[in-house]
Scaffold this motif. Structure first.
Motif, mmCIF file in Angstrom:
data_model
loop_
_atom_site.group_PDB
_atom_site.id
_atom_site.type_symbol
_atom_site.label_atom_id
_atom_site.label_comp_id
_atom_site.label_asym_id
_atom_site.label_seq_id
_atom_site.Cartn_x
_atom_site.Cartn_y
_atom_site.Cartn_z
ATOM 1 N N LEU A 170 -8.876 0.511 -4.386
ATOM 2 C CA LEU A 170 -8.169 -0.300 -3.336
ATOM 3 C C LEU A 170 -8.319 -1.782 -4.048
ATOM 4 C CD1 LEU A 170 -6.085 -0.597 -0.938
ATOM 5 C CD2 LEU A 170 -8.035 -0.928 0.228
ATOM 6 N N ILE A 203 0.866 -1.084 -0.168
ATOM 7 C CA ILE A 203 0.047 0.014 -0.153
ATOM 8 C C ILE A 203 0.888 1.362 -0.093
ATOM 9 C CG2 ILE A 203 -2.053 -1.043 1.187
ATOM 10 C CD1 ILE A 203 -1.191 0.414 3.546
ATOM 11 N N TRP A 210 -0.638 4.812 -0.732
ATOM 12 C CA TRP A 210 -1.748 4.956 0.067
ATOM 13 C C TRP A 210 -1.498 5.233 1.522
ATOM 14 C CZ3 TRP A 210 -6.931 4.575 -1.659
ATOM 15 C CH2 TRP A 210 -7.041 4.028 -2.879
#
Lengths: 173, 107
Positions: free
Chosen positions: A96, A68, A73
């Motif tokens: 996502l 991530i 993110w």
């Protein structure tokens, strides 16, 4: 710091994701969440296009964290395995999950937990009913009945909604 | 080939197919996102959550295995089982392609 209370259910994740995105587009960026993700703390910012996604992970592994982070993110911890992730974007709105498979799997994990908790709750309720039957007491009987009914109704509501969402996603998949 | 695996994975989802295909050569999670975006000319942008969940599931079912590390990122590669499954899926896609062209263009 601006604090906002907002209740949300696991199956209503899109509503909270869109709301957070609208808040940031309006100049309020998420800083943290409190009380299992129902109190949201915001700070003022320059209005930005940012995608927010909720996720559920039973364990945060180094592989998940690296992936991530590589994909830009930012992670916010909610608690009980829930997370909110944020990513800024310009043109294409990032996701996502790009299919329903991951969301179905997430809901199935939650459903398994709910069913396990329901069984524990049924055991507790059975003990309460047995105690009330063994030592009759009208006021206790009423309380036992009301509390048991409310808890069972809540479990039924959660399990039904999760199962319905799994079915909806499976049809779309 | 394990019947249970065939039942679970065939036909494959587009994401699953491209993730397995990318792991013909050792690659890490984010490398797969970039690789799939490149070979599909930007049509497929795999989500990090999708990649993580799929890699975990594939590794558990022995379709892929770890192949060392690169910059502290875990590398994955296809196992023989994964290679066989990918081959079967490719044969299915070939059949779709050939039948489609034969009927639409051959008559």
């Amino acid at each position: 710091m601006i604090k906002v209370f907002k209740w949300w259910w696991a199956w209503g994740y899109e509503e909270i994701e869109d709301w957070l995105e609208r808040m940031e587009a309006g100049g309020l960026r998420l800083v943290e969440t409190r009380f299992s993700g129902v109190y949201f703390h915001f700070e003022k910012c320059i209005p930005t296009k940012a995608r927010y996604c909720t996720d559920y992970q039973t364990k945060l592994t180094p592989e998940y964290m690296t992936l991530i982070s590589d994909d830009c993110w930012k992670l916010y911890q909610i608690g009980a395995g829930w997370y909110i992730l944020r990513k800024e974007y310009q043109d294409e709105r990032p996701n996502l999950y790009n299919n329903f498979e991951g969301l179905i799997s997430r809901n199935k994990t939650l459903l398994t937990w709910m069913i396990a908790l329901l069984f524990i709750e049924l055991l507790i309720i059975s003990t309460m009913i047995w105690d009330t039957y063994k030592f009759p007491n009208n006021s206790k009987l009423a309380v036992t009945g009301i509390v048991s009914s409310l808890i069972l109704a809540l479990f039924a509501f959660c399990i039904t909604n999760l199962a319905m969402q799994i079915s909806k996603f499976s049809k779309k998949e | 080939m394990n019947e249970k695996l065939n039942k679970t994975y065939l036909p494959m989802s587009e994401s699953g197919y491209y993730i397995l295909l990318s792991l013909y050569e050792p690659m890490h999670g984010y490398g797969i996102i970039l690789h799939v975006k490149e070979i599909t000319k930007g049509r497929i942008r795999l989500g990090a959550g999708t990649i993580y969940g799929t890699l975990t599931k594939f590794e558990k079912d022995n379709l892929i295995e770890t192949a060392g590390e690169e910059d502290r990122r875990k590398l994955y590669k296809l196992t023989e089982t994964g290679r066989q499954l990918l081959k079967q899926e490719l044969e299915r896609i070939d059949e779709l392609y050939l039948n489609g062209h034969e009927i639409l263009e051959g008559r």
